[in-house]
Each structure stands twice: as C-alpha cells, then as structure tokens.
Design a protein around this motif. Structure first.
Motif, PDB file in Angstrom:
ATOM      1  N   THR A  45       0.832  -1.189   0.000  1.00 57.95           N
ATOM      2  CA  THR A  45       0.000   0.000   0.000  1.00 57.95           C
ATOM      3  C   THR A  45       0.879   1.256   0.000  1.00 57.95           C
ATOM      4  O   THR A  45       1.988   1.243   0.532  1.00 57.95           O
ATOM      5  N   LYS A  47      -0.385   3.980   1.313  1.00 60.13           N
ATOM      6  CA  LYS A  47      -1.005   4.779   2.371  1.00 60.13           C
ATOM      7  C   LYS A  47      -0.275   4.608   3.695  1.00 60.13           C
ATOM      8  O   LYS A  47       0.041   3.500   4.110  1.00 60.13           O
ATOM      9  N   GLY A  49      -0.119   4.445   7.662  1.00 57.82           N
ATOM     10  CA  GLY A  49      -1.059   4.079   8.709  1.00 57.82           C
ATOM     11  C   GLY A  49      -0.953   4.990   9.910  1.00 57.82           C
ATOM     12  O   GLY A  49      -0.045   5.829   9.998  1.00 57.82           O
ATOM     13  N   GLN A  67       4.762   7.116   3.940  1.00 55.81           N
ATOM     14  CA  GLN A  67       4.997   5.769   3.429  1.00 55.81           C
ATOM     15  C   GLN A  67       5.839   5.814   2.167  1.00 55.81           C
ATOM     16  O   GLN A  67       5.506   6.509   1.200  1.00 55.81           O
ATOM     17  N   CYS A  72       7.252   0.343   3.164  1.00 56.18           N
ATOM     18  CA  CYS A  72       6.213  -0.661   2.985  1.00 56.18           C
ATOM     19  C   CYS A  72       6.791  -2.070   2.957  1.00 56.18           C
ATOM     20  O   CYS A  72       6.264  -2.978   3.580  1.00 56.18           O
ATOM     21  N   TYR A  90       0.777  -1.902   5.735  1.00 52.29           N
ATOM     22  CA  TYR A  90       0.053  -0.796   6.371  1.00 52.29           C
ATOM     23  C   TYR A  90       0.320  -0.816   7.870  1.00 52.29           C
ATOM     24  O   TYR A  90       0.117  -1.824   8.535  1.00 52.29           O
TER      25      TYR A  90
END
Length: 236
Positions: A45, A47, A49, A67, A72, A90
């Motif tokens: 991902t 994104k 967290g 990120q 990741c 994440y």
C-alpha cells in the motif's frame, strides 16, 4: 493419400508442436507451463497508517511519517514473519501491537503489575494483548501475542488459578476445537486457535494463542498454578 505421405505430414506436425511447446516453456512461468497456479506477492500500500512513525522507528527506517516503497517492504516483511493479515505494509493498530510485543520481550513486567511473590505465574496483559510466564522476577517464557475477549465477552481480570486442563478440548458451546486448554476462570482458558491471533474482534473470553505458544504453556503450567489478568483490551 498414401501411407508414406501421411507419415511425412505427421512428422512435420509433431516438429511444429515440439517447437511451439519449447517457445511456451521459454516464455511462460514454470507454474503455468506445468499446469500450476502462480502466486503473486501481495502488493504494497502507498497509504501511511496511524502508526507509521512508530513502525519506522521500530524498523530503523527514516522517521518522517510518510509511506515509501522501502518502508512498505520493511513493514510487510514484519507482517509476514508474524502472520499478520492483510500483509500489505500498512502500519495499523494490529501491526503496532505486534511491534510493541517485540519491544517488551526483555522485561514485559517492567511496570510491576504481575505479582513477583507467587513463584511460577502466567501473566496476561489485556491492554498490550500479550502474555508470559515468570517465576518471581525471572522471565521463563514469552511474552507472546494473545487474543482475548471481544466487547461483551471480556476476559475477566484479577488473580486466578488453573483448575482444569484438557489437551484436545472440544467446546460444546461454540462447536470448535480448543487444543491445549488450561481453564483458569469458569469457561475462560488459555488455548490454541487455528486462525490468526491478530484477527478481530476477539475471543468469547478465552486467551487465544498460537499453537506453538499454547503447547509451551501446556508443558510449563500445572493445575493450581497462578494466573494474573489485568488491563483492558482496546475496544472493550
């Protein structure tokens, strides 16, 4: 058509088939060429967290809260090692709790909330979702991740004692196997589960464990041994 012509035509067809198979073998994945199913790696991902900075610090990554592909991959590797799903890199609450368990491995009882004057005792910290066995101030095993009671089925806190053990218990209430069960409070027990101890929302009150951890608890504890449960599981 004569037999000689049919033989010649068959030979040409066979050579063409062999060439075609050779090309397929060179260009297709081995699993496909052999009739198998290729399994691609889980995608990462992009994104960040809620525990991105915490995870970056834990993993020795640059702490910027953003990120990156390298972040990741590092988080994903940790998730794979600890059986956390989905393993998409994440930095969520489950991954952070697993990292906290690693941080506290050397001295899980630093806050002194589990008694050190009872000899051998199994400690369960609901807040951090970890458990360990100590003897006095000496850590004997753990801490290991656990999954305790969900909202409405909370694992009861306080001083307990193991009173009944069943190595291959079957729950007549929930219709599931409970291997290496060690009961310490009514129907609440330490026991192994086949799924992930990280999966929400939680148990029906038992302290769920990975099989290897539950087996180790089985070998180290006996009827009459103390259990201390304290804290509060997030979300309950």
């Amino acid at each position: 058509m004569g037999s000689r012509a049919r033989t010649r035509t068959g030979s040409v067809a066979a050579r063409r088939t062999a060439v075609l198979l050779g090309v397929v073998g060179l260009t297709a994945p081995l699993t496909v060429a052999m009739g198998g199913t290729a399994q691609a790696a889980t995608a990462c991902t992009t994104k960040a967290g809620p525990h991105q900075k915490d995870a970056e610090k834990f993993l020795g990554r640059p702490v910027d809260g953003r990120q990156s592909p390298a972040d990741c991959r590092a988080i994903q590797a940790f998730q794979n090692k600890h059986g956390i799903r989905p393993d998409i890199g994440y930095a969520g609450p489950v991954t952070w709790r697993a990292m906290q368990a690693e941080i506290t491995k050397r001295n899980p009882n630093a806050a002194g909330k589990c008694p050190v004057n009872k000899g051998r005792i199994a400690c369960v910290d609901l807040t951090r979702q970890i458990s360990w066995i100590q003897d006095g101030k000496t850590l004997k095993f753990g801490p290991v991740p656990v999954r305790t009671g969900r909202d409405g089925y909370e694992t009861r806190t306080g001083a307990k004692k193991i009173y009944w053990r069943a190595i291959d218990h079957w729950s007549s209430i929930y219709k599931v196997r409970m291997p290496y069960s060690q009961f310490f409070d009514g129907g609440q027990a330490f026991h192994a589960i086949s799924g992930s101890v990280w999966s929400p929302p939680g148990s029906h009150g038992c302290v769920n464990m990975r099989t290897a951890d539950a087996k180790k608890y089985w070998s180290m504890l006996r009827n009459g041994d103390d259990v201390q449960v304290y804290g509060r599981k997030p979300g309950t």
